[in-house]
Design an enzyme around this catalytic site. Sequence first.
Site, PDB file in Angstrom:
ATOM      1  N   LYS A  34      -3.039  -9.460  -0.345  1.00  0.00           N
ATOM      2  CA  LYS A  34      -2.711  -8.032  -0.497  1.00  0.00           C
ATOM      3  C   LYS A  34      -3.778  -7.235   0.224  1.00  0.00           C
ATOM      4  O   LYS A  34      -4.971  -7.478   0.029  1.00  0.00           O
ATOM      5  CB  LYS A  34      -2.706  -7.640  -1.976  1.00  0.00           C
ATOM      6  CG  LYS A  34      -1.490  -8.124  -2.717  1.00  0.00           C
ATOM      7  CD  LYS A  34      -1.429  -7.462  -4.079  1.00  0.00           C
ATOM      8  CE  LYS A  34      -0.133  -7.836  -4.758  1.00  0.00           C
ATOM      9  NZ  LYS A  34       0.034  -7.150  -6.031  1.00  0.00           N
ATOM     10  N   ASP A  76       4.763  -3.345 -17.950  1.00  0.00           N
ATOM     11  CA  ASP A  76       5.764  -3.256 -16.872  1.00  0.00           C
ATOM     12  C   ASP A  76       6.380  -4.630 -16.622  1.00  0.00           C
ATOM     13  O   ASP A  76       6.565  -5.045 -15.483  1.00  0.00           O
ATOM     14  CB  ASP A  76       5.084  -2.721 -15.598  1.00  0.00           C
ATOM     15  CG  ASP A  76       6.101  -2.197 -14.593  1.00  0.00           C
ATOM     16  OD1 ASP A  76       7.298  -2.074 -14.949  1.00  0.00           O
ATOM     17  OD2 ASP A  76       5.705  -1.922 -13.444  1.00  0.00           O
ATOM     18  N   ILE A 107       5.056 -10.259   4.007  1.00  0.00           N
ATOM     19  CA  ILE A 107       6.138 -10.698   3.107  1.00  0.00           C
ATOM     20  C   ILE A 107       6.533  -9.604   2.121  1.00  0.00           C
ATOM     21  O   ILE A 107       7.483  -9.744   1.368  1.00  0.00           O
ATOM     22  CB  ILE A 107       5.747 -11.965   2.303  1.00  0.00           C
ATOM     23  CG1 ILE A 107       4.372 -11.769   1.636  1.00  0.00           C
ATOM     24  CG2 ILE A 107       5.780 -13.204   3.174  1.00  0.00           C
ATOM     25  CD1 ILE A 107       4.060 -12.839   0.608  1.00  0.00           C
ATOM     26  N   GLY A 108       5.799  -8.542   2.122  1.00  0.00           N
ATOM     27  CA  GLY A 108       6.168  -7.485   1.172  1.00  0.00           C
ATOM     28  C   GLY A 108       5.277  -6.279   1.380  1.00  0.00           C
ATOM     29  O   GLY A 108       4.351  -6.288   2.188  1.00  0.00           O
ATOM     30  N   ALA A 109       5.625  -5.227   0.632  1.00  0.00           N
ATOM     31  CA  ALA A 109       4.828  -4.010   0.717  1.00  0.00           C
ATOM     32  C   ALA A 109       4.406  -3.625  -0.682  1.00  0.00           C
ATOM     33  O   ALA A 109       5.242  -3.444  -1.567  1.00  0.00           O
ATOM     34  CB  ALA A 109       5.639  -2.897   1.347  1.00  0.00           C
ATOM     35  N   VAL A 124       1.630  -6.872   2.099  1.00  0.00           N
ATOM     36  CA  VAL A 124       1.295  -8.159   1.482  1.00  0.00           C
ATOM     37  C   VAL A 124       1.648  -9.220   2.528  1.00  0.00           C
ATOM     38  O   VAL A 124       2.736  -9.186   3.106  1.00  0.00           O
ATOM     39  CB  VAL A 124       2.107  -8.382   0.188  1.00  0.00           C
ATOM     40  CG1 VAL A 124       1.714  -9.700  -0.463  1.00  0.00           C
ATOM     41  CG2 VAL A 124       1.910  -7.224  -0.781  1.00  0.00           C
ATOM     42  N   GLU A 147       1.785  -1.108  -3.224  1.00  0.00           N
ATOM     43  CA  GLU A 147       1.481   0.319  -3.241  1.00  0.00           C
ATOM     44  C   GLU A 147       0.359   0.655  -2.262  1.00  0.00           C
ATOM     45  O   GLU A 147       0.341   1.702  -1.641  1.00  0.00           O
ATOM     46  CB  GLU A 147       1.067   0.745  -4.652  1.00  0.00           C
ATOM     47  CG  GLU A 147       0.925   2.247  -4.785  1.00  0.00           C
ATOM     48  CD  GLU A 147      -0.045   2.680  -5.863  1.00  0.00           C
ATOM     49  OE1 GLU A 147      -0.586   1.806  -6.559  1.00  0.00           O
ATOM     50  OE2 GLU A 147      -0.263   3.892  -5.981  1.00  0.00           O
TER      51      GLU A 147
HETATM   52  P1  AMP Z   1       3.246  -6.221  -5.389  1.00  0.00           P
HETATM   53  O1  AMP Z   1       2.405  -5.150  -4.748  1.00  0.00           O
HETATM   54  O2  AMP Z   1       2.482  -7.130  -6.263  1.00  0.00           O
HETATM   55  O3  AMP Z   1       4.438  -5.620  -6.090  1.00  0.00           O
HETATM   56  O4  AMP Z   1       3.823  -7.107  -4.183  1.00  0.00           O
HETATM   57  C1  AMP Z   1       4.807  -6.661  -3.293  1.00  0.00           C
HETATM   58  C2  AMP Z   1       5.716  -7.797  -2.867  1.00  0.00           C
HETATM   59  O5  AMP Z   1       4.963  -8.778  -2.177  1.00  0.00           O
HETATM   60  C3  AMP Z   1       6.356  -8.539  -4.028  1.00  0.00           C
HETATM   61  O6  AMP Z   1       7.563  -7.952  -4.433  1.00  0.00           O
HETATM   62  C4  AMP Z   1       6.578  -9.931  -3.435  1.00  0.00           C
HETATM   63  O7  AMP Z   1       7.793  -9.960  -2.703  1.00  0.00           O
HETATM   64  C5  AMP Z   1       5.432 -10.090  -2.483  1.00  0.00           C
HETATM   65  N1  AMP Z   1       4.338 -10.829  -3.145  1.00  0.00           N
HETATM   66  C6  AMP Z   1       3.312 -10.332  -3.835  1.00  0.00           C
HETATM   67  N2  AMP Z   1       2.507 -11.321  -4.282  1.00  0.00           N
HETATM   68  C7  AMP Z   1       3.054 -12.458  -3.845  1.00  0.00           C
HETATM   69  C8  AMP Z   1       2.693 -13.830  -3.988  1.00  0.00           C
HETATM   70  N3  AMP Z   1       1.621 -14.198  -4.668  1.00  0.00           N
HETATM   71  N4  AMP Z   1       3.481 -14.745  -3.420  1.00  0.00           N
HETATM   72  C9  AMP Z   1       4.567 -14.399  -2.733  1.00  0.00           C
HETATM   73  N5  AMP Z   1       4.969 -13.127  -2.570  1.00  0.00           N
HETATM   74  C10 AMP Z   1       4.210 -12.166  -3.120  1.00  0.00           C
END
Ligand code: AMP
Length: 949
Positions: free
Chosen positions: A618, A711, A592-594, A600, A596
């Site tokens: 993560k 941030d 659902i995401g990336a 994710v 660092e």
């Molecule tokens: P982050 O590394 O925390 O910036 O996460 C990267 C991306 O993953 C975020 O911009 C969200 O789109 C997604 N993401 C992270 N944590 C969650 C969560 N608990 N629930 C849903 N999406 C998440």
Amino acid sequence: MRAAGSLFVPLTLLLCVVLFQWEVIQRTLNGSQFYTFSVCNVGEREQDNWLRTTFIQRRPSASRVFVELQFIVRDCNSFDGASLTCKETFNLFTSESDADVGTTFRKGQFKKVATIAPDEITSKNELRINTETKVVENLSRKGFYLAFQDIGACIALLSVRVYYKTCPATVKSLASFPETVAGGENQALREVSGVCVENAISEELPRIYCTVDGEWVVPVGQCQCKPGYEEVEDECQECKAGSFKAEASGDKCTPCPANTQELDSGAVVCPCMDGFYRAPNDPPTGPCSGLPSAPRDLVATTSAGKLLLTWSPPEDTGGRTDITYSIECQRCEGMVCQSCGEKIRYEPAGVGLTDTKVSVSELDAHLNYTFTVEAHSGVTVLTSQAVPPANRPPSTSALTTSLLYTGEYPPKITAMRVMERSSTSLSLFWDVKPRVHPRPIRYELTYRKKDDNLDVTTYTVLILEKNSVQIKDLVPGTAYLFRVQALSSDGSPGGSSMEEQFETSEHLTQNNTAVIFGVAAGGAAMLFIVIVVLFLKRNSHTRQGPEDTYFSKQLKPLKTYVDPHTYEDPNTAVLKFATEIHPSHITKQKVIGAGEFGEVYRGILKVPGRKEVAVAIKTLKPGYTEKQRQDFLSEASIMGQFSHQNIIRLEGVVTKFKHAMIVTEYMENGALDRYLRDHDGEFASFQLVGMLRGIAAGMKYLSDMSYVHRDLAARNILVNNTLECKVSDFGLSRVLEDDPEGTYTTSGGKIPIRWTAPEAIAYRKFTSASDVWSFGIVMWEVMAFGERPYWDMSNHEVMKAINEAFRLPAPMDCPSAVYQLMLQCWLQDRSKRPRFGDIVSLLDKLLRSPDSLKTIADFDPRISIRLPSTSGSDGSPFRSVSEWLESIKMSQYSENFACAGVVTMDQVLQMKNEDIKNIGVRLPGHLKRIAYSILGLKDQTSTLSVFAV
Ligand code: AMP
């Protein structure tokens, strides 16, 4: 040049077919025998003796022929008694014809050309031969006859030569011209076209003129040898090996210039030899130059807190004059070195220096610096393009010097804080910029009651030997302002001083209440050690700690956040604050995401005995270093300490298996900024304020925990399916490194400029008050449905505008009370900004009385929907309705406009709110956005203004 044409006719061929009185006589002249045609009827009257040639065919272009005669005329005086009738001349005639008429001869057809008279007369004893040439002009028929008329002379015709003139085939100025018959009187100059010789070219057709005399004159048009060829004797020959010619010109090939390769013959250019280059502005025919050698004699001297680097120009400039210098800086703490980045300041600049000196400031004391001065020239850029950085030799044009910067004297005071507080006393402590060779410093501490009538303010000044003091006999529950300044041994003040506000307690309380330690009632000893370590290790990356007066009013939080870095083994911190999960209990479903550190995932957590929950997982990508693993897990160590409805909840971690993971609650709607952009205009103010309230509550919790987020931005807020907003993205040093908005500042580190308070940008003063500033920006983002703060202004422009007291204008349709709160969050004086507790209370109040949201802040459509609402991105008016709709992000209505027949911008300008509704724009937010944009379009003359406070 003159040439005889093909009409040359020797006398023997001029066999006369018509002879009247002329006879052929064999003679011997100078030992050789030849025939002459003679007549000598000098004693008789009325002579009319004719001799005619055979038919002479004419070359069509030869309209002018020459008749050269050799003849002898006898002196009349040499004949006795014949002088009365004797003549000494004869006549030349011609007659044109298209066909040979054979022996038919009609005198009347002949025209006289000339009377031929001898220059020298032949006497009895001596033979004199005359030569005379006559021109026969304007011939036009296929051929002609010549005839000689004797009227009573004694003559002998030795030879008749008939010819015409031509300009011979020639090569002139590298153009070849064919043989051309010279023109006659009526065409004195004949124009002739030519062609360029092989390997020559000309822009215009080469031409030349042939004169009547058979001479070439006035060549027109210039043939020139092609590139790689030069003219040698009317030819274009290849340039010899080692020489070149770049253009078609009359120039000769030139030897290859310095530092170039000598190619085989015919070179158009000489390429540079290996290691030599031509700069973009160098002529391609010029020499190639090498890289400059290193600058010499690099010297560093310090004065007045600045470092002056000077050096001498390189010994070898590579043959160039455009030498500039750049400075590279590495700072080393212990064994760890890194680029100084933008942390330090160069005067006049760090690159493009033409002078051999630069002044460096903003250096930190105690650190080893290595400065590398590199010489560049016009060809340096080319070498860096040609060779990837990794393969580039450590510049041959660089010179390096290292030094330990010992800092300013007297040093700067960096922070002041309360160590102990009672109702009548305050124990203060302040930090001094580190120094290498401590020299004695004294401090001047000035303080006064904050609320003193300014006319009669009483200052107390103390001169102190140490960087701490306990001030007694203060008034309970009173705010005092303190200023401290370092003094050098001779009493001169240090570069800076700072003013801070601290308050005494209301009641008599026990001494020794350490504010920054929080309520460390039980187990105080352990925490005390932790905090002291933390205090001593304080560096610019840590986030902890109430650091200023802003917190002096807030009494101790129930629990204080502990920086996992204070644990010697960060793995211990993770285990202390997070639950270990067995990987078999986790099922990953979808990326659902990336982050660092890795992808994710959305997934399921099923721990035996507990019900299944949706989670975000993560992951740490393979190939990580131990440091990366620790940084990755530090987020869990931080998150694990929090427990609040509006803070993302940590379910647990996987640390004991190869693939480390952090498992948190799953937030269905993802990041807030994107969510709002995707649902632009779909929520009422009431709902938006509800979201903000949740974020503020989460932030209040964090600030109560003495945690400074640094941030806070809509992208770091997650939204679940009930529109609950939760603060996320906790990390340590990585926090800002990871954020794409992070920008390096001159004071070091990366900062998301448009979300960050000015004091945090200027001197890294990150506090809960700076988090409040960021919250104000988040408020703006939320009310503007995820619009980018300050639109496309550059970071630099944003900082400048903020410094000049400009603030973001109210988003469209933003309740006045909400905008007022934003402006409060953006007060320059951080102590005047509301606290998160105040913000939560105010937002609660607004939510309890929805009428309070009805008054809308003044809105300037030209600002909120950006300038493109009044014109295209290039400032020109919109060319089409769809271009305009795109600029206000309302493209989804293009079809509605088209179907309603609104196809020109003129028609758009006529639309009323009712019309917009009627074409199918139903959502109130969208309706307003379109209506406001039309309003802005009508006001073409207005310019951008920002709200000044
Ligand atoms: P982050 O590394 O925390 O910036 O996460 C990267 C991306 O993953 C975020 O911009 C969200 O789109 C997604 N993401 C992270 N944590 C969650 C969560 N608990 N629930 C849903 N999406 C998440």
